[in-house]
Design a protein around this motif. Structure first.
Motif, PDB file in Angstrom:
ATOM      1  N   VAL A   1     -46.250  55.255  25.237  1.00  0.00           N
ATOM      2  CA  VAL A   1     -47.654  55.061  25.296  1.00  0.00           C
ATOM      3  C   VAL A   1     -48.378  55.672  24.528  1.00  0.00           C
ATOM      4  N   ASN A   2     -47.446  56.365  23.211  1.00  0.00           N
ATOM      5  CA  ASN A   2     -48.670  57.429  22.467  1.00  0.00           C
ATOM      6  C   ASN A   2     -49.050  56.149  21.281  1.00  0.00           C
ATOM      7  N   GLN A   3     -48.220  55.810  20.790  1.00  0.00           N
ATOM      8  CA  GLN A   3     -48.187  54.429  20.877  1.00  0.00           C
ATOM      9  C   GLN A   3     -49.368  53.291  20.648  1.00  0.00           C
ATOM     10  N   LEU A   4     -48.905  52.869  21.702  1.00  0.00           N
ATOM     11  CA  LEU A   4     -49.851  51.764  22.182  1.00  0.00           C
ATOM     12  C   LEU A   4     -51.176  52.461  21.860  1.00  0.00           C
ATOM     13  N   LEU A   5     -51.619  53.797  22.478  1.00  0.00           N
ATOM     14  CA  LEU A   5     -53.145  54.443  22.568  1.00  0.00           C
ATOM     15  C   LEU A   5     -53.827  53.632  21.317  1.00  0.00           C
ATOM     16  N   SER A   6     -52.400  54.416  20.719  1.00  0.00           N
ATOM     17  CA  SER A   6     -53.082  54.695  18.631  1.00  0.00           C
ATOM     18  C   SER A   6     -53.529  53.123  18.386  1.00  0.00           C
ATOM     19  N   LYS A   7     -52.810  51.689  18.490  1.00  0.00           N
ATOM     20  CA  LYS A   7     -53.110  50.966  18.660  1.00  0.00           C
ATOM     21  C   LYS A   7     -54.570  50.328  18.741  1.00  0.00           C
ATOM     22  N   LEU A   8     -55.151  51.060  20.303  1.00  0.00           N
ATOM     23  CA  LEU A   8     -55.907  50.375  20.728  1.00  0.00           C
ATOM     24  C   LEU A   8     -57.021  51.088  20.851  1.00  0.00           C
ATOM     25  N   ASP A   9     -56.861  52.184  20.353  1.00  0.00           N
ATOM     26  CA  ASP A   9     -58.836  52.742  20.176  1.00  0.00           C
ATOM     27  C   ASP A   9     -58.160  53.935  18.865  1.00  0.00           C
ATOM     28  N   GLY A  10     -56.902  54.335  18.830  1.00  0.00           N
ATOM     29  CA  GLY A  10     -56.877  54.926  17.234  1.00  0.00           C
ATOM     30  C   GLY A  10     -57.747  55.466  16.017  1.00  0.00           C
ATOM     31  N   VAL A  11     -57.380  55.778  15.373  1.00  0.00           N
ATOM     32  CA  VAL A  11     -58.081  55.764  13.792  1.00  0.00           C
ATOM     33  C   VAL A  11     -57.689  54.525  13.229  1.00  0.00           C
ATOM     34  N   ASP A  12     -56.565  53.633  13.765  1.00  0.00           N
ATOM     35  CA  ASP A  12     -56.293  52.164  12.814  1.00  0.00           C
ATOM     36  C   ASP A  12     -56.508  51.579  13.603  1.00  0.00           C
ATOM     37  N   SER A  13     -57.805  51.033  14.895  1.00  0.00           N
ATOM     38  CA  SER A  13     -57.000  50.263  16.133  1.00  0.00           C
ATOM     39  C   SER A  13     -58.017  48.635  15.645  1.00  0.00           C
ATOM     40  N   LEU A  14     -57.742  48.350  15.661  1.00  0.00           N
ATOM     41  CA  LEU A  14     -58.213  46.799  15.431  1.00  0.00           C
ATOM     42  C   LEU A  14     -58.849  46.156  16.305  1.00  0.00           C
ATOM     43  N   ASN A  15     -60.110  45.765  15.837  1.00  0.00           N
ATOM     44  CA  ASN A  15     -60.334  44.864  16.739  1.00  0.00           C
ATOM     45  C   ASN A  15     -60.710  43.389  16.714  1.00  0.00           C
ATOM     46  N   ASN A  16     -59.453  42.820  16.521  1.00  0.00           N
ATOM     47  CA  ASN A  16     -59.400  41.693  15.819  1.00  0.00           C
ATOM     48  C   ASN A  16     -58.219  41.667  17.511  1.00  0.00           C
ATOM     49  N   ILE A  17     -57.892  42.249  17.998  1.00  0.00           N
ATOM     50  CA  ILE A  17     -57.023  41.387  19.606  1.00  0.00           C
ATOM     51  C   ILE A  17     -57.676  41.834  20.665  1.00  0.00           C
ATOM     52  N   LEU A  18     -56.472  41.273  21.846  1.00  0.00           N
ATOM     53  CA  LEU A  18     -56.904  41.092  22.903  1.00  0.00           C
ATOM     54  C   LEU A  18     -55.839  41.250  24.049  1.00  0.00           C
ATOM     55  N   VAL A  19     -55.791  42.932  24.125  1.00  0.00           N
ATOM     56  CA  VAL A  19     -54.169  42.777  25.308  1.00  0.00           C
ATOM     57  C   VAL A  19     -54.413  42.887  27.173  1.00  0.00           C
ATOM     58  N   ILE A  20     -53.904  42.205  26.921  1.00  0.00           N
ATOM     59  CA  ILE A  20     -53.612  42.034  27.969  1.00  0.00           C
ATOM     60  C   ILE A  20     -52.562  43.009  28.827  1.00  0.00           C
ATOM     61  N   GLY A  21     -52.328  43.295  30.150  1.00  0.00           N
ATOM     62  CA  GLY A  21     -51.066  43.605  30.034  1.00  0.00           C
ATOM     63  C   GLY A  21     -51.210  43.964  31.889  1.00  0.00           C
TER      64      GLY A  21
END
Length: 170
Positions: free
Chosen positions: A48-68
């Motif tokens: 959960v922490n890793q996904l949170l970081s990927k979605l809007d952390g310091v190194d978050s990406l603006n070229n992804i769309l995550v669908i859950g």
């Protein structure tokens, strides 16, 4: 899963293509932190922490769309559902009568194209009588009907011989 998007972002920057990541049954990996009790290994919290970081952390990406996708939104960690993360929530309910008819038509398309369904089959009637069925349940009805027809009403050996003759004549 995020590596290709990270690589594109590093090499192409804002010109990077959109990467779509889909998590089916996301509740299995994003359960509410602390919900596994003291016997848990902590792996859930790490994921959960890793996904949170990927979605809007310091190194978050603006070229992804995550669908859950999930049937159990109540089990997903609340932090995952906040704005900037998995912020848009869509509930896909059961199909209405017209939708059920379309699902029957989709799952019988091949059989209808090969004249394997009697013209008396009434898809409107089937749709009316399958209220509260999911698409998967309607698909199962179609598979069950096919199995019943194959094993109850068709001489499989004669059918196989006919198919072999057709292949030989081609």
């Amino acid at each position: 899963m995020f590596e290709p998007a990270e690589k594109d972002m590093k090499t192409l920057g804002d010109d990077s293509k959109l990467h779509i990541i889909i998590f089916d049954e996301i509740d299995a990996i994003c359960r509410t932190r602390g919900s596994t009790g003291s016997s848990g290994t902590g792996v859930n919290e790490t994921v959960v922490n890793q996904l949170l970081s990927k979605l809007d952390g310091v190194d978050s990406l603006n070229n992804i769309l995550v669908i859950g996708m999930t049937n159990r939104k109540d089990m997903i960690d609340e932090a995952m559902l906040r704005p900037g993360r998995l912020e848009i929530h869509l509930e896909i309910g059961l199909p209405d009568e017209n939708g059920r008819k379309q699902i029957f038509e989709i799952h019988t398309k091949s059989a209808r194209a090969n004249n394997l369904i009697d013209s008396e089959v009434d898809f409107n009637y089937l749709a009316q009588n399958t209220k509260n069925y999911t698409g998967a349940e309607i698909e199962a009805v179609c598979r069950s009907a096919t199995s019943f027809a194959l094993f109850k009403n068709i001489d499989m050996i004669s059918l196989w011989k006919e198919e072999e003759k057709k292949k030989e004549s081609k």
